[in-house]
Scaffold this motif. Structure first.
Motif, PDB file in Angstrom:
ATOM      1  N   ASP A  67       0.840  -1.203   0.000  1.00  0.00           N
ATOM      2  CA  ASP A  67       0.000   0.000   0.000  1.00  0.00           C
ATOM      3  C   ASP A  67       0.874   1.250   0.000  1.00  0.00           C
ATOM      4  OD1 ASP A  67      -1.797   2.077   0.410  1.00  0.00           O
ATOM      5  OD2 ASP A  67      -2.820   1.122   2.097  1.00  0.00           O
ATOM      6  N   VAL A  68       1.215   1.725  -1.182  1.00  0.00           N
ATOM      7  CA  VAL A  68       2.101   2.878  -1.307  1.00  0.00           C
ATOM      8  C   VAL A  68       1.478   4.140  -0.713  1.00  0.00           C
ATOM      9  CG1 VAL A  68       1.415   3.613  -3.634  1.00  0.00           C
ATOM     10  CG2 VAL A  68       3.751   4.021  -2.857  1.00  0.00           C
ATOM     11  N   ASP A  69       0.156   4.257  -0.767  1.00  0.00           N
ATOM     12  CA  ASP A  69      -0.504   5.440  -0.201  1.00  0.00           C
ATOM     13  C   ASP A  69      -0.309   5.509   1.318  1.00  0.00           C
ATOM     14  OD1 ASP A  69      -2.255   6.844  -2.472  1.00  0.00           O
ATOM     15  OD2 ASP A  69      -2.246   4.685  -2.811  1.00  0.00           O
ATOM     16  N   ALA A  70      -0.358   4.355   1.976  1.00  0.00           N
ATOM     17  CA  ALA A  70      -0.125   4.316   3.425  1.00  0.00           C
ATOM     18  C   ALA A  70       1.318   4.706   3.739  1.00  0.00           C
ATOM     19  CB  ALA A  70      -0.439   2.924   3.977  1.00  0.00           C
ATOM     20  N   VAL A 130       3.945  12.539   4.768  1.00  0.00           N
ATOM     21  CA  VAL A 130       2.977  13.413   5.433  1.00  0.00           C
ATOM     22  C   VAL A 130       3.259  13.481   6.936  1.00  0.00           C
ATOM     23  CG1 VAL A 130       0.521  13.780   5.927  1.00  0.00           C
ATOM     24  CG2 VAL A 130       1.241  12.986   3.652  1.00  0.00           C
ATOM     25  N   GLU A 131       3.363  12.315   7.577  1.00  0.00           N
ATOM     26  CA  GLU A 131       3.596  12.277   9.028  1.00  0.00           C
ATOM     27  C   GLU A 131       5.076  12.331   9.379  1.00  0.00           C
ATOM     28  OE1 GLU A 131       1.580   8.680  10.122  1.00  0.00           O
ATOM     29  OE2 GLU A 131      -0.366   9.459   9.465  1.00  0.00           O
ATOM     30  N   GLY A 132       5.914  11.663   8.590  1.00  0.00           N
ATOM     31  CA  GLY A 132       7.334  11.561   8.914  1.00  0.00           C
ATOM     32  C   GLY A 132       8.182  12.742   8.475  1.00  0.00           C
ATOM     33  N   GLY A 133       7.710  13.468   7.477  1.00  0.00           N
ATOM     34  CA  GLY A 133       8.432  14.658   7.046  1.00  0.00           C
ATOM     35  C   GLY A 133       9.613  14.422   6.120  1.00  0.00           C
ATOM     36  N   LEU A 134       9.742  13.216   5.552  1.00  0.00           N
ATOM     37  CA  LEU A 134      10.831  13.004   4.604  1.00  0.00           C
ATOM     38  C   LEU A 134      10.633  13.896   3.380  1.00  0.00           C
ATOM     39  CD1 LEU A 134      11.487   9.147   4.574  1.00  0.00           C
ATOM     40  CD2 LEU A 134      12.742  10.933   5.774  1.00  0.00           C
ATOM     41  N   ARG A 135      11.729  14.405   2.868  1.00  0.00           N
ATOM     42  CA  ARG A 135      11.674  15.265   1.680  1.00  0.00           C
ATOM     43  C   ARG A 135      11.380  14.431   0.437  1.00  0.00           C
ATOM     44  NH1 ARG A 135      16.880  17.980  -0.460  1.00  0.00           N
ATOM     45  NH2 ARG A 135      16.296  17.521  -2.577  1.00  0.00           N
ATOM     46  N   VAL A 136      10.458  14.890  -0.356  1.00  0.00           N
ATOM     47  CA  VAL A 136      10.029  14.180  -1.556  1.00  0.00           C
ATOM     48  C   VAL A 136      10.890  14.594  -2.743  1.00  0.00           C
ATOM     49  CG1 VAL A 136       8.114  13.858  -3.162  1.00  0.00           C
ATOM     50  CG2 VAL A 136       7.669  14.039  -0.720  1.00  0.00           C
ATOM     51  N   GLU A 137      11.368  13.610  -3.483  1.00  0.00           N
ATOM     52  CA  GLU A 137      12.104  13.871  -4.723  1.00  0.00           C
ATOM     53  C   GLU A 137      11.191  13.705  -5.940  1.00  0.00           C
ATOM     54  OE1 GLU A 137      15.043  15.171  -4.525  1.00  0.00           O
ATOM     55  OE2 GLU A 137      15.230  14.810  -2.378  1.00  0.00           O
ATOM     56  N   LEU A 138      10.165  12.863  -5.804  1.00  0.00           N
ATOM     57  CA  LEU A 138       9.147  12.682  -6.834  1.00  0.00           C
ATOM     58  C   LEU A 138       7.827  12.424  -6.115  1.00  0.00           C
ATOM     59  CD1 LEU A 138       8.689  12.294  -9.991  1.00  0.00           C
ATOM     60  CD2 LEU A 138       8.721   9.858  -9.478  1.00  0.00           C
ATOM     61  N   ASP A 139       6.834  13.247  -6.408  1.00  0.00           N
ATOM     62  CA  ASP A 139       5.531  13.132  -5.748  1.00  0.00           C
ATOM     63  C   ASP A 139       4.836  11.819  -6.072  1.00  0.00           C
ATOM     64  OD1 ASP A 139       5.279  15.534  -4.255  1.00  0.00           O
ATOM     65  OD2 ASP A 139       4.892  16.641  -6.105  1.00  0.00           O
ATOM     66  N   LEU A 140       3.947  11.419  -5.168  1.00  0.00           N
ATOM     67  CA  LEU A 140       3.131  10.222  -5.346  1.00  0.00           C
ATOM     68  C   LEU A 140       2.316  10.345  -6.622  1.00  0.00           C
ATOM     69  CD1 LEU A 140       2.000   7.569  -4.121  1.00  0.00           C
ATOM     70  CD2 LEU A 140       0.271   8.991  -2.995  1.00  0.00           C
ATOM     71  N   ARG A 141       2.404   9.296  -7.450  1.00  0.00           N
ATOM     72  CA  ARG A 141       1.648   9.303  -8.703  1.00  0.00           C
ATOM     73  C   ARG A 141       1.541   7.895  -9.263  1.00  0.00           C
ATOM     74  NH1 ARG A 141       5.956  12.668 -12.328  1.00  0.00           N
ATOM     75  NH2 ARG A 141       7.266  10.952 -12.984  1.00  0.00           N
ATOM     76  N   SER A 142       0.580   7.740 -10.170  1.00  0.00           N
ATOM     77  CA  SER A 142       0.386   6.468 -10.875  1.00  0.00           C
ATOM     78  C   SER A 142       0.961   6.602 -12.272  1.00  0.00           C
ATOM     79  CB  SER A 142      -1.103   6.119 -10.962  1.00  0.00           C
ATOM     80  OG  SER A 142      -1.618   5.897  -9.670  1.00  0.00           O
ATOM     81  N   GLU A 143       1.689   5.559 -12.697  1.00  0.00           N
ATOM     82  CA  GLU A 143       2.352   5.565 -13.996  1.00  0.00           C
ATOM     83  C   GLU A 143       1.678   4.566 -14.926  1.00  0.00           C
ATOM     84  OE1 GLU A 143       4.626   7.753 -14.497  1.00  0.00           O
ATOM     85  OE2 GLU A 143       5.805   8.033 -12.683  1.00  0.00           O
ATOM     86  N   ASP A 144       1.575   4.916 -16.200  1.00  0.00           N
ATOM     87  CA  ASP A 144       0.996   4.017 -17.194  1.00  0.00           C
ATOM     88  C   ASP A 144       1.746   2.690 -17.286  1.00  0.00           C
ATOM     89  OD1 ASP A 144      -0.924   5.901 -17.815  1.00  0.00           O
ATOM     90  OD2 ASP A 144       0.100   6.613 -19.620  1.00  0.00           O
ATOM     91  N   PHE A 145       3.038   2.683 -16.948  1.00  0.00           N
ATOM     92  CA  PHE A 145       3.835   1.460 -17.069  1.00  0.00           C
ATOM     93  C   PHE A 145       3.606   0.482 -15.922  1.00  0.00           C
ATOM     94  CE2 PHE A 145       6.733   4.805 -15.515  1.00  0.00           C
ATOM     95  CZ  PHE A 145       7.093   4.285 -14.275  1.00  0.00           C
TER      96      PHE A 145
END
Length: 138
Positions: free
Chosen positions: A79-82, A89-104
């Protein structure tokens, strides 16, 4: 060749910070620890291993004693959303690529460890479009 194990070893200038990152955020347990090397294992139905090595250690051949550069580790989860909520969101890690769904065929996001190693947190999803036929064993 019979393989009994296969795992990455990250050559690092930040051994302690890297150790804490993988233990705290990804649940790895220490199986060996020295001031120049840490061996980590994540128990479970699919055990995973990871090594962290001081990039100046003499077990690395001359000419190769440099910190890691350009490495991407894939971490598949149910569960990638969790994990997005927990790590970002809760842990505060810096995002390098936002959560998203890929066609592949991946729903994912990317964070970086203390060395700049990218950690791609992934849940496989159904591919769409041209990617459906590119999978060999479906």
């Amino acid at each position: 060749m019979l393989l009994t194990s296969f795992y990455p070893v990250i050559c690092t200038t930040r051994l302690k910070e890297s150790h804490a990152f993988y233990a705290d955020w990804f649940g790895f347990e220490t199986t060996f620890e020295a001031d120049w090397y840490v061996s980590l294992r994540r128990p479970g139905p699919v055990p995973c291993e990871l090594g962290l090595l001081d990039h100046t250690h003499p077990t690395i051949p001359n000419g190769y004693r440099k910190p890691v550069d350009g490495l991407l580790l894939n971490v598949e989860v149910p569960d990638v959303d969790a994990q997005w909520r927990r790590l970002v969101v809760e842990g505060g890690l810096r995002v390098e690529l936002d959560l998203r769904s890929e066609d592949f065929g991946q729903r994912h996001f990317v964070v970086a460890d203390p060395n700049g190693v990218l950690v791609d947190v992934i849940t496989p999803i159904e591919p769409t479009g041209e990617y459906v036929e590119r999978y060999i064993d479906r």
